[in-house]
Enzyme design. Sequence first.
Site, PDB file in Angstrom:
ATOM      1  N   SER A 229       5.710  -2.136  -8.254  1.00 47.25           N
ATOM      2  CA  SER A 229       4.470  -2.191  -7.497  1.00 47.25           C
ATOM      3  C   SER A 229       3.358  -2.822  -8.345  1.00 47.25           C
ATOM      4  O   SER A 229       3.537  -3.925  -8.853  1.00 47.25           O
ATOM      5  CB  SER A 229       4.116  -0.778  -7.021  1.00 47.25           C
ATOM      6  OG  SER A 229       3.187  -0.808  -5.990  1.00 47.25           O
ATOM      7  N   ASP A 456       8.524  -4.391   3.008  1.00 44.06           N
ATOM      8  CA  ASP A 456       7.752  -3.548   2.098  1.00 44.06           C
ATOM      9  C   ASP A 456       6.335  -3.396   2.655  1.00 44.06           C
ATOM     10  O   ASP A 456       5.662  -4.389   2.934  1.00 44.06           O
ATOM     11  CB  ASP A 456       7.707  -4.196   0.710  1.00 44.06           C
ATOM     12  CG  ASP A 456       7.158  -3.268  -0.359  1.00 44.06           C
ATOM     13  OD1 ASP A 456       6.100  -2.648  -0.131  1.00 44.06           O
ATOM     14  OD2 ASP A 456       7.775  -3.189  -1.436  1.00 44.06           O
ATOM     15  N   HIS A 484       9.156   0.719   0.034  1.00 42.09           N
ATOM     16  CA  HIS A 484       8.416   0.109  -1.070  1.00 42.09           C
ATOM     17  C   HIS A 484       9.304   0.028  -2.301  1.00 42.09           C
ATOM     18  O   HIS A 484       9.756   1.059  -2.816  1.00 42.09           O
ATOM     19  CB  HIS A 484       7.172   0.947  -1.341  1.00 42.09           C
ATOM     20  CG  HIS A 484       6.249   0.359  -2.361  1.00 42.09           C
ATOM     21  ND1 HIS A 484       6.037  -0.993  -2.500  1.00 42.09           N
ATOM     22  CD2 HIS A 484       5.473   0.953  -3.306  1.00 42.09           C
ATOM     23  CE1 HIS A 484       5.157  -1.204  -3.470  1.00 42.09           C
ATOM     24  NE2 HIS A 484       4.814  -0.033  -3.980  1.00 42.09           N
TER      25      HIS A 484
END
Length: 515
Positions: A229, A456, A484
Site C-alpha cells: 500500500s 483494489d 487490497h
Amino acid sequence: MDSRRLLRISATALAVGGLVLSGCTSGSGAAAPSSSRSAVSGEPAAQAALARYYAQKVSWRDCGVADFQCATVRVPLDYAKPGADEVELAVSRSRATGPGKRLGSLLVNPGGPGGSAVGYVQGFAGIGYPAPVRARYDIVGVDPRGVARSAPVECLTGPEMDAYTQVDVTPDDAAERTALESSFKQFAAGCEKRSGKVLPHVSTVAAARDMDIVRAVLGDEKLTYVGASYGTFLGATYAELFPERAGRLVLDGAMDPSLSAEQLNRDQTAGFETAVNAFAADCVKKTDCPLGTESVPAALAHLKRFFREVDAKPVPTDGSRKLGESLATTGVITAMYDEAAWPQLREALTRAMGGEGSALLALADTYYEREADGSYANLMFANAAVNCLDLPPAFTGPAAVERAVPSFEKASPVFGRNLAWAALNCTYWPTPATGRPHRITAEGAPPIVVVGTTRDPATPYKWARALAEQLSSGLLLTYDGDGHTAYGRGSDCVDTAINAYLLEGIAPKDGKRCS
C-alpha cells in the site's frame, strides 16, 4: 473518512504480506552515506554528523512479546541539520530460525502512512511469513518517524477524536460546511500544539533516508524490503534516493507518485466504487443481503438511501455514540479492503438498517484504530501529517471542493461527495508541503516487482501499471481479483511468482497475470 490517501492494509487484512530478499549477507561492509543522492551538504561537519548515525551500534533487548527483539535507532530530526536534534526509531525483529545460512535482514512496512511496522512484525510477519523465509532472514519492522513508537504525532484526545469522526462530511448547507471546516482546523491546530516540533520532518523522503541508516546499522549492504500500500511509495522513494543500495524490492498495492493530491483522491474514490460494486454483486446473490436481491443498481441505490437516512437521523448503538452518515460510510469502506469482511458487513448493515448501529460502528472503529477505552492509536494523526507534507493540498477551500464534487460523484455515485469533502483536510495544515508530484524512475536499481490487484479499492490497479512503467527496472505482476494488495491473499499464482523471485532470484515476467 477524514484522511484521504489512507493507503493502508486494514485490520481485517493485516496478514497480507510481501517479502523481499537480497543476495547480500550481513556484515561490516554496510555502505556509508558518502555516495548517496540524498546526502546532506558537503560541509565536513554535516557529513561527520550524519556518519555518526550510520556508525551507531544497535543494542537489542527482549520485547516481552514471544521471541521478538526490540531496539532503537537514532536518526537526525532534520537531515539539513544532522548535528542538531534527533529522533529515536522503534525497531523490532524476529531472528532467522534456521536451518540454512542467514541471508540478512528483511524490512517490512504495512502501509498507511501511519501503520506500525513494529506491530505488523510482532502480530503477523514475524510468525506468519513463509517458514523458509523466516528460517533464513531476520524480519524487521521499523516504525517510521511520527508513527506509533517513533516520536509519534499526536493531535486530539480520545473524546475530541470521537467528535471529529462524527462530523458530517457531506454538508448540506452553510452551517454544516462551516462545522466541517472548523473540524479540520481544530484537528490541524491540535497537531501543531502537541507535535509542532516533528511535523515539518515526517515526510516520506525523510522516512526513506531513515531506512538507509537502519539498513547500515543492521549490517546489510543492500536494503531488502517489502512495501504494501503506502509502503510502495516509501519503497519507491528509497529506490529513487539510493538506487545503488536497493536490493530486491516488491511493491504490493502500488501508488502512482506522479499524481496530484486531487487526482489521487479522485482515483481512490473510483477504486472504492469498483469495490462496492463487487460487494453488491456478491451480496444480491445471498439470501441475507440487506440491500435486496433484485440487482446491483438497486442494491447500491438502497445503500445510498441508507446513508441519507442516517445523515438525517443517526442510529443508536450500545454506547453513547450514535451512528451517523460519516461513521456509517467509514464502516462500509473498511470492509472494502478485504472481501473476507463482506459477510461481516452484510450483518452490520442488516442490524443498522434495523435500528442498531453497533456492528457498523465497530467496523469504523477498526478503521480509526479506536480502542475499547475510547483512546485512539496515532494512525490518523500520522496519516494526515505525512500526506499533508508529501503533497500540496487537494483543494484551496470549500468553493474548490464544490467545483470538484461532480467529478468525484462521477467516479463514485456512492462515495463521491463524502470523499471529495474529506479531501479538504490538508487545506488548513500548519506546515507547508515539501513534496511535489513527480515520476520515479530509480535509474540504476535492480528489478523491482510492482503488484497490482484489478479491483483494489484503496490503490487502484492503474496506479500499479503507472508505477511499473515509470520505474526503469519495474516489472508488473497483475492479480485479477478483489481486495487490497495481493501477496499472501490466496492466489497460488501470485505467491508462487513472488516466492520464486524472493527465494531464487527469478523475477516474474513483466506483465504476468494471475487470478
